[in-house]
Design an enzyme around this catalytic site. Structure first.
Site, PDB file in Angstrom:
ATOM      1  N   GLY A 108       0.803  -1.223   0.000  1.00  0.00           N
ATOM      2  CA  GLY A 108       0.000   0.000   0.000  1.00  0.00           C
ATOM      3  C   GLY A 108       0.831   1.266   0.000  1.00  0.00           C
ATOM      4  O   GLY A 108       0.590   2.183   0.774  1.00  0.00           O
TER       5      GLY A 108
ATOM      6  N   GLY B  91      -2.464   8.169  -3.885  1.00  0.00           N
ATOM      7  CA  GLY B  91      -3.083   8.571  -5.150  1.00  0.00           C
ATOM      8  C   GLY B  91      -3.551   7.393  -5.968  1.00  0.00           C
ATOM      9  O   GLY B  91      -4.315   7.556  -6.911  1.00  0.00           O
ATOM     10  N   ASN B  92      -3.113   6.170  -5.612  1.00  0.00           N
ATOM     11  CA  ASN B  92      -3.544   4.943  -6.275  1.00  0.00           C
ATOM     12  C   ASN B  92      -4.523   4.249  -5.340  1.00  0.00           C
ATOM     13  O   ASN B  92      -4.127   3.623  -4.351  1.00  0.00           O
ATOM     14  CB  ASN B  92      -2.329   4.062  -6.577  1.00  0.00           C
ATOM     15  CG  ASN B  92      -2.698   2.788  -7.330  1.00  0.00           C
ATOM     16  OD1 ASN B  92      -3.781   2.263  -7.171  1.00  0.00           O
ATOM     17  ND2 ASN B  92      -1.766   2.281  -8.118  1.00  0.00           N
ATOM     18  N   VAL B  93      -5.810   4.380  -5.633  1.00  0.00           N
ATOM     19  CA  VAL B  93      -6.848   3.927  -4.712  1.00  0.00           C
ATOM     20  C   VAL B  93      -6.767   2.422  -4.460  1.00  0.00           C
ATOM     21  O   VAL B  93      -6.866   1.964  -3.323  1.00  0.00           O
ATOM     22  CB  VAL B  93      -8.239   4.320  -5.256  1.00  0.00           C
ATOM     23  CG1 VAL B  93      -9.348   3.763  -4.363  1.00  0.00           C
ATOM     24  CG2 VAL B  93      -8.353   5.838  -5.366  1.00  0.00           C
ATOM     25  N   ALA B  94      -6.585   1.627  -5.510  1.00  0.00           N
ATOM     26  CA  ALA B  94      -6.536   0.176  -5.342  1.00  0.00           C
ATOM     27  C   ALA B  94      -5.355  -0.246  -4.486  1.00  0.00           C
ATOM     28  O   ALA B  94      -5.459  -1.152  -3.655  1.00  0.00           O
ATOM     29  CB  ALA B  94      -6.472  -0.507  -6.711  1.00  0.00           C
ATOM     30  N   SER B  95      -4.225   0.395  -4.693  1.00  0.00           N
ATOM     31  CA  SER B  95      -3.033   0.070  -3.902  1.00  0.00           C
ATOM     32  C   SER B  95      -3.284   0.324  -2.425  1.00  0.00           C
ATOM     33  O   SER B  95      -2.977  -0.519  -1.571  1.00  0.00           O
ATOM     34  CB  SER B  95      -1.841   0.908  -4.389  1.00  0.00           C
ATOM     35  OG  SER B  95      -0.730   0.755  -3.542  1.00  0.00           O
TER      36      SER B  95
ATOM     37  N   HIS C 281       9.583   4.534  -3.499  1.00  0.00           N
ATOM     38  CA  HIS C 281       9.732   3.116  -3.821  1.00  0.00           C
ATOM     39  C   HIS C 281       9.908   2.874  -5.316  1.00  0.00           C
ATOM     40  O   HIS C 281      10.562   1.906  -5.715  1.00  0.00           O
ATOM     41  CB  HIS C 281       8.553   2.295  -3.277  1.00  0.00           C
ATOM     42  CG  HIS C 281       7.230   2.607  -3.905  1.00  0.00           C
ATOM     43  ND1 HIS C 281       6.484   3.710  -3.568  1.00  0.00           N
ATOM     44  CD2 HIS C 281       6.500   1.949  -4.842  1.00  0.00           C
ATOM     45  CE1 HIS C 281       5.358   3.718  -4.257  1.00  0.00           C
ATOM     46  NE2 HIS C 281       5.343   2.665  -5.049  1.00  0.00           N
TER      47      HIS C 281
ATOM     48  N   GLU D 118       6.873   9.418 -15.643  1.00  0.00           N
ATOM     49  CA  GLU D 118       6.246   8.139 -15.312  1.00  0.00           C
ATOM     50  C   GLU D 118       6.206   7.174 -16.496  1.00  0.00           C
ATOM     51  O   GLU D 118       5.497   6.165 -16.456  1.00  0.00           O
ATOM     52  CB  GLU D 118       4.842   8.384 -14.785  1.00  0.00           C
ATOM     53  CG  GLU D 118       4.800   9.241 -13.531  1.00  0.00           C
ATOM     54  CD  GLU D 118       5.212   8.499 -12.272  1.00  0.00           C
ATOM     55  OE1 GLU D 118       4.733   7.378 -12.051  1.00  0.00           O
ATOM     56  OE2 GLU D 118       6.036   9.046 -11.505  1.00  0.00           O
TER      57      GLU D 118
ATOM     58  N   HIS E 187      -2.323   8.034 -13.322  1.00  0.00           N
ATOM     59  CA  HIS E 187      -1.650   8.028 -14.629  1.00  0.00           C
ATOM     60  C   HIS E 187      -2.692   8.188 -15.714  1.00  0.00           C
ATOM     61  O   HIS E 187      -3.856   7.803 -15.543  1.00  0.00           O
ATOM     62  CB  HIS E 187      -0.898   6.709 -14.868  1.00  0.00           C
ATOM     63  CG  HIS E 187       0.327   6.538 -14.037  1.00  0.00           C
ATOM     64  ND1 HIS E 187       0.660   5.337 -13.446  1.00  0.00           N
ATOM     65  CD2 HIS E 187       1.298   7.408 -13.686  1.00  0.00           C
ATOM     66  CE1 HIS E 187       1.793   5.479 -12.771  1.00  0.00           C
ATOM     67  NE2 HIS E 187       2.193   6.725 -12.904  1.00  0.00           N
TER      68      HIS E 187
ATOM     69  N   ASP F 109      -2.978   6.459 -18.346  1.00  0.00           N
ATOM     70  CA  ASP F 109      -3.482   5.183 -18.849  1.00  0.00           C
ATOM     71  C   ASP F 109      -4.557   4.574 -17.937  1.00  0.00           C
ATOM     72  O   ASP F 109      -5.030   3.468 -18.195  1.00  0.00           O
ATOM     73  CB  ASP F 109      -2.348   4.192 -19.122  1.00  0.00           C
ATOM     74  CG  ASP F 109      -1.627   3.706 -17.877  1.00  0.00           C
ATOM     75  OD1 ASP F 109      -1.971   4.146 -16.761  1.00  0.00           O
ATOM     76  OD2 ASP F 109      -0.696   2.880 -18.018  1.00  0.00           O
TER      77      ASP F 109
ATOM     78  N   CYS G 133      -1.021  -1.785 -17.558  1.00  0.00           N
ATOM     79  CA  CYS G 133       0.138  -1.513 -16.692  1.00  0.00           C
ATOM     80  C   CYS G 133       1.218  -2.576 -16.844  1.00  0.00           C
ATOM     81  O   CYS G 133       2.392  -2.318 -16.611  1.00  0.00           O
ATOM     82  CB  CYS G 133      -0.289  -1.449 -15.220  1.00  0.00           C
ATOM     83  SG  CYS G 133      -1.009   0.124 -14.730  1.00  0.00           S
TER      84      CYS G 133
END
Length: 446
Positions: A20, A24-28, A137, A174, A250, A252, A369
């Site tokens: 996690g 900004g990346n909701v799923a993560s 990371h 990115e 992103h 995409d 991705c």
């Protein structure tokens, strides 16, 4: 001379985990600390790649990064044996340690920006690894990514490799996740669309307020210069700041293109009409299909949840286009209904294929991705390291390799286990021999 778009899918590494890490990346963020299955993740990725190869598309693979990143932990002051470094880091700086264990390199759409030889001044395929400076990371990846790309595309006659852009927020890059290319066919000069989130040197311009804009205009411009692109085949488009603040980290995640098709959500871009007029003008007399999805058809929230736009659009051997979508799109009433209707419309998209890539989806990345697109002619394909192209023999060998080295289940708490590091390095050392990459990892160069 024939021309292809080859998809190079990133192999999921043996320490695939859900930490996690990506604000900004909701799923993560939603799946942080959940149990992962490295073996299942690797096989899901391989199965998707092999299915595309079986459809008649040329398919390759890219090696993963080494994680945990012991070299970076040593640079940050943790000393002793490898086991002691892991133990100290996990205990004294757990967030730093988890960042150095990230599984994010599996998303090779972020590995680099690629310009095909039809667009570049010197007639070579150009690669610039993404610096990914917005996330610590991910900022650990570019050097090894560069080595892997050079070992995969290892012929100086056809391929040109650049060093990643300077490691600072002014040139945040990115990779292909914010870059797409439209063309009449893969061998013709195309229009390269660089999508950025903010202006680095002009803070008066529109920018998101909640989540970071990871790509700068200045980074896009630098890559275009490095790749020898002319003003006539480049368009810079700003992503809608409001949609970034809705979790679209992103471009995409909100649009995808292939040949003469741009598939996008109505909220994707800032100043959409002006941008599309410029794209059409530079594309010439040939038609561009701008396929818009309205918010009433699919909300941004549903698009992010299902990764409707983080799908691949590929051109099949019969000339029709197909969308390669995660099963989450099939399971969403709104999205599946939209896609069922889309294939009946007057556009080149005539097929939908669904794939289970849940291990990737839970960590914040869909089918798009997982791959880096490289448009090449047949001579350039022949110049690629042949051991990285996914035919039946390599597919079978990689599955056996995964069965031999990967764990069925991995918890975040397992990441500081010294045995896991040994298992991972053993696996990666064998992989570099299978793919004939040479010594690309720091542990192989010590």
């Amino acid at each position: 001379m024939q021309h292809f778009e080859v998809n190079f899918d990133g192999l999921v590494g043996p320490t695939h985990n859900y930490a996690g890490l990506s604000f900004g990346n909701v799923a993560s963020l939603n799946n942080a600390n959940a149990s992962s299955s490295p073996k299942q993740a690797a096989k899901q990725g391989l199965q998707k790649a092999k299915a595309l190869a079986d459809m008649g598309l040329t398919q390759g693979v890219l090696a993963p990064q080494e994680r945990p990143d012991v070299l970076t932990l040593r640079r940050l002051g943790f000393s002793g044996t490898d086991a002691q470094v892991l133990e100290k880091a996990a205990k004294q700086a757990p967030q730093v340690f988890l960042a150095c264990c990230s599984a994010s390199s599996m998303w090779t759409a972020n590995a680099a920006t690629v310009s095909p030889s039809a667009d570049t001044a010197d007639g070579k395929v150009h690669f610039t690894p993404a610096n990914l400076t917005n996330k610590f990371h991910r900022s650990l990846e570019p050097q090894v990514t560069g080595r892997i790309l050079q070992a995969t595309f290892n012929n100086d006659k056809y391929f040109k490799h650049h060093t990643h852009l300077p490691d600072n927020e002014f040139f945040g890059d990115e990779g292909a996740a914010n870059h797409t290319r439209l063309c009449q066919n893969y061998g013709h000069e195309g229009v390269e669309i660089f999508t950025f989130g903010r202006y680095a040197f002009d803070t008066s311009k529109p920018a998101p307020q909640k989540y970071p804009a990871r790509q700068t205009l200045e980074a896009c411009q630098a890559i275009a210069r490095l790749h020898g692109l002319s003003d006539e085949n480049v368009v810079y488009v700003q992503q809608n700041p409001n949609v970034i603040d809705q979790g679209v980290f992103h471009n995409d995640v909100i649009s995808v293109g292939n040949q003469n098709v741009l598939f996008y959500h109505e909220q994707a871009f800032h100043n959409t009409d002006a941008a599309f007029a410029e794209i059409q003008q530079k594309f010439g007399d040939e038609k561009v299909y701008f396929i818009k999805v309205d918010s009433q058809q699919v909300s941004v929230e549903e698009a992010v949840k299902t990764y409707l736009f983080n799908t691949q659009i590929v051109t099949m051997t019969n000339g029709d286009m197909a969308i390669i979508a995660p099963t989450e799109c099939r399971d969403s009433k709104a999205v599946s209904s939209y896609l069922s209707d889309l294939v009946t419309q007057n556009t080149p998209i005539k097929q939908i294929h669904y794939f289970d890539v849940k291990q990737s989806m839970r960590n914040g990345g869909g089918p798009a991705c997982l791959r880096l697109r490289v448009a090449m002619n047949d001579q350039e394909v022949d110049a690629v390291n042949p051991n990285t192209l996914l035919y039946d023999t390599l597919f079978e060998r990689l599955n056996l390799w995964v069965d031999k080295h990967y764990r069925d289940q991995l918890l975040v708490a397992d990441l500081h286990d010294p045995q896991l590091l040994i298992e991972s390095r053993t696996a990666l050392d064998e992989l570099t021999q299978i793919l004939k990459l040479g010594s690309v990892y720091p542990f192989q160069q010590d």
